[in-house]
Design an enzyme around this catalytic site. Structure first.
Site, PDB file in Angstrom:
ATOM      1  N   LYS A  87       0.879  -1.214   0.048  1.00  0.00           N
ATOM      2  CA  LYS A  87       0.034  -0.047   0.047  1.00  0.00           C
ATOM      3  C   LYS A  87       0.860   1.287   0.072  1.00  0.00           C
ATOM      4  O   LYS A  87       0.590   2.149  -0.547  1.00  0.00           O
ATOM      5  CB  LYS A  87      -0.700   0.022   1.272  1.00  0.00           C
ATOM      6  CG  LYS A  87      -2.247  -1.124   1.177  1.00  0.00           C
ATOM      7  CD  LYS A  87      -3.082  -0.759   0.118  1.00  0.00           C
ATOM      8  CE  LYS A  87      -4.267  -1.689   0.147  1.00  0.00           C
ATOM      9  NZ  LYS A  87      -5.445  -1.192  -0.661  1.00  0.00           N
ATOM     10  N   GLU A 109      -9.562   6.046   3.654  1.00  0.00           N
ATOM     11  CA  GLU A 109     -10.383   4.864   4.065  1.00  0.00           C
ATOM     12  C   GLU A 109      -9.484   3.629   4.094  1.00  0.00           C
ATOM     13  O   GLU A 109      -8.444   3.577   3.597  1.00  0.00           O
ATOM     14  CB  GLU A 109     -11.339   4.593   3.038  1.00  0.00           C
ATOM     15  CG  GLU A 109     -11.178   3.730   2.013  1.00  0.00           C
ATOM     16  CD  GLU A 109      -9.707   4.165   1.149  1.00  0.00           C
ATOM     17  OE1 GLU A 109      -9.637   5.344   0.849  1.00  0.00           O
ATOM     18  OE2 GLU A 109      -9.208   3.270   0.462  1.00  0.00           O
ATOM     19  N   SER A 376       1.205  -9.695  -1.175  1.00  0.00           N
ATOM     20  CA  SER A 376       1.115  -8.358  -0.965  1.00  0.00           C
ATOM     21  C   SER A 376       1.111  -7.514   0.520  1.00  0.00           C
ATOM     22  O   SER A 376       1.577  -6.456   0.464  1.00  0.00           O
ATOM     23  CB  SER A 376      -0.533  -7.669  -1.493  1.00  0.00           C
ATOM     24  OG  SER A 376      -1.554  -8.359  -0.667  1.00  0.00           O
TER      25      SER A 376
END
Length: 408
Positions: A87, A109, A376
């Site tokens: 991220k 968010e 991830s």
């Protein structure tokens, strides 16, 4: 592929109230300028190397390869990036664009908390005011990430509406942005939302796929398949990006199959009853009823517990370039245990969906082929879920003892 597409087939677009047209139009202009500015890329690349820790390794999973007896298995370790997941690639890029626009307040968010942690960390690094919207249900199941966000100085805003999960956090962030469009940038974490967010998130996450492709060329790997989990789709679209306009390798997206096929038991849009619709500013496939109401979803992984999918991934699924499969909660938990025991790597529950899908494909392929899994994120954040599921008695005793110790 063009940097700015707006639409992907029939999906995508910018369906927002008038108050958000101006900030989105400005964002598109600055984004397109930044993509052609060498100074922007120089600053971004420098921070990606020194602060994020890129490039992340591509691990040869030797034990798994030997045990399964099929294709060679490789794992892209995005969990080794600073803050523990992919991220931060997008959070850093968008934060630099926000500074370029003169914005000093960042809102975001988060579901699993990984995007929230990455955004909070980048805001601390760059001196930006940070507010993270997070559903109450996700706050409960991802408490370690909430602590980290607050440690970085961010305000975590509990969302108590709807199902109190990612969908509702997105709604609240959009409302905040509509109320503060002049000084605030909405740092959206997935490859969805109104244009230009899907293009912007793909461009910043494409570093994952580019690094993989470099190693593939250096090692002369014959890659048969690449596998990624898909919630909104940020890691998948970045991981797949160098190969989207080619015919191979196979690109496989793993959705959340949850605990069953009934409404509210899963988050399978592509392999389930996803319907075309316009939700949260973009057109894509959503789990919704005939009246257009978004349905409840479920996944053991908060990051996949979302009713929609990024518009580019929906288009690529419709055209057949990406195959989608559904992985249950149990299969994901079993996969966390498998890779921990066999490779010494703890997958995040989201990423474990990709691992589970890969474990089904690998034995069917010859030994001279390779399969690459995108891990991830790493699974530290999931300890309250995985420990409770995989070691319930010991974990429960530990928690009770800790409560007693704190109260004494």
């Amino acid at each position: 592929m063009k940097v700015f597409n707006n639409y992907f087939g029939e999906f995508g677009g910018r369906y927002v109230p008038e108050v958000l047209r101006k900030p989105l139009d400005e964002l598109e202009i600055v984004f397109r300028e930044a993509m052609e500015d060498p100074e922007f890329w120089e600053e971004y690349s420098s921070l990606m190397k020194q602060y994020v820790g890129r490039p992340t390794p591509l691990l040869y999973a030797e034990n798994t390869t030997r045990l399964l007896g099929g294709a060679q298995v490789y794992i892209k370790l995005e969990g080794l990036a600073n803050t523990g997941a992919h991220k931060i690639n997008n959070a850093l890029g968008q934060a630099l664009i926000a500074k370029r626009m003169g914005k000093k307040r960042i809102i975001a968010e988060t579901g699993a908390g990984q995007h929230g942690v990455a955004t909070a960390a980048v805001c601390a690094k760059l001196g930006l005011d940070c507010h993270i919207y997070m559903g109450e249900v996700d706050i409960r199941r991802q408490r370690p990430n909430v602590f980290q966000m607050e440690l970085y100085g961010a305000e975590v805003v509990p969302v108590t509406s709807g199902d109190k999960t990612l969908k509702d956090a997105v709604n609240e962030a959009m409302r905040d942005w509509a109320s503060h469009p002049d000084d605030t940038h909405y740092l959206l974490g997935s490859a969805l939302g109104p244009s230009p967010f899907p293009d912007m998130v793909r461009e910043f996450q494409s570093v994952i796929g580019k690094e993989v492709d470099t190693i593939v060329q250096e090692k002369n790997l014959d890659v048969a398949a690449m596998v990624a989990c898909v919630g909104g789709g940020s890691n998948a679209i970045g991981f797949f990006s160098p190969y989207l306009e080619k015919n191979k390798p196979r690109l496989i997206g793993a959705e959340a199959g949850g605990i069953g096929a009934d409404i509210g038991q899963h988050a399978s849009r592509m392999t389930g009853p996803g319907r075309e619709g316009i939700v949260q500013g973009y057109k894509s496939l959503f789990l919704q009823n005939e009246d257009g109401q978004v349905l409840s979803t479920h996944s053991v992984s908060a990051g996949l517990d979302y009713a929609g999918i990024g518009p580019q991934l929906a288009h690529l699924g419709k055209t057949g370039r990406i195959e989608f499969v559904s992985i249950t909660d149990k299969e994901a938990l079993d996969t966390v245990k498998f890779f921990a025991e066999k490779e010494g790597v703890i997958f995040a529950l989201e990423s474990a969906h990709a691992g589970a899908a890969a474990l089904k494909v690998i034995p069917t392929l010859p030994k001279d082929k390779a399969v690459i899994i995108n891990m991830s994120g790493r699974g530290d954040k999931d300890i309250f879920i995985t420990a409770g599921q995989l070691s319930r008695e010991t974990w429960t005793k530990f928690l009770k003892d800790e409560v007693k110790r704190y109260e004494s």
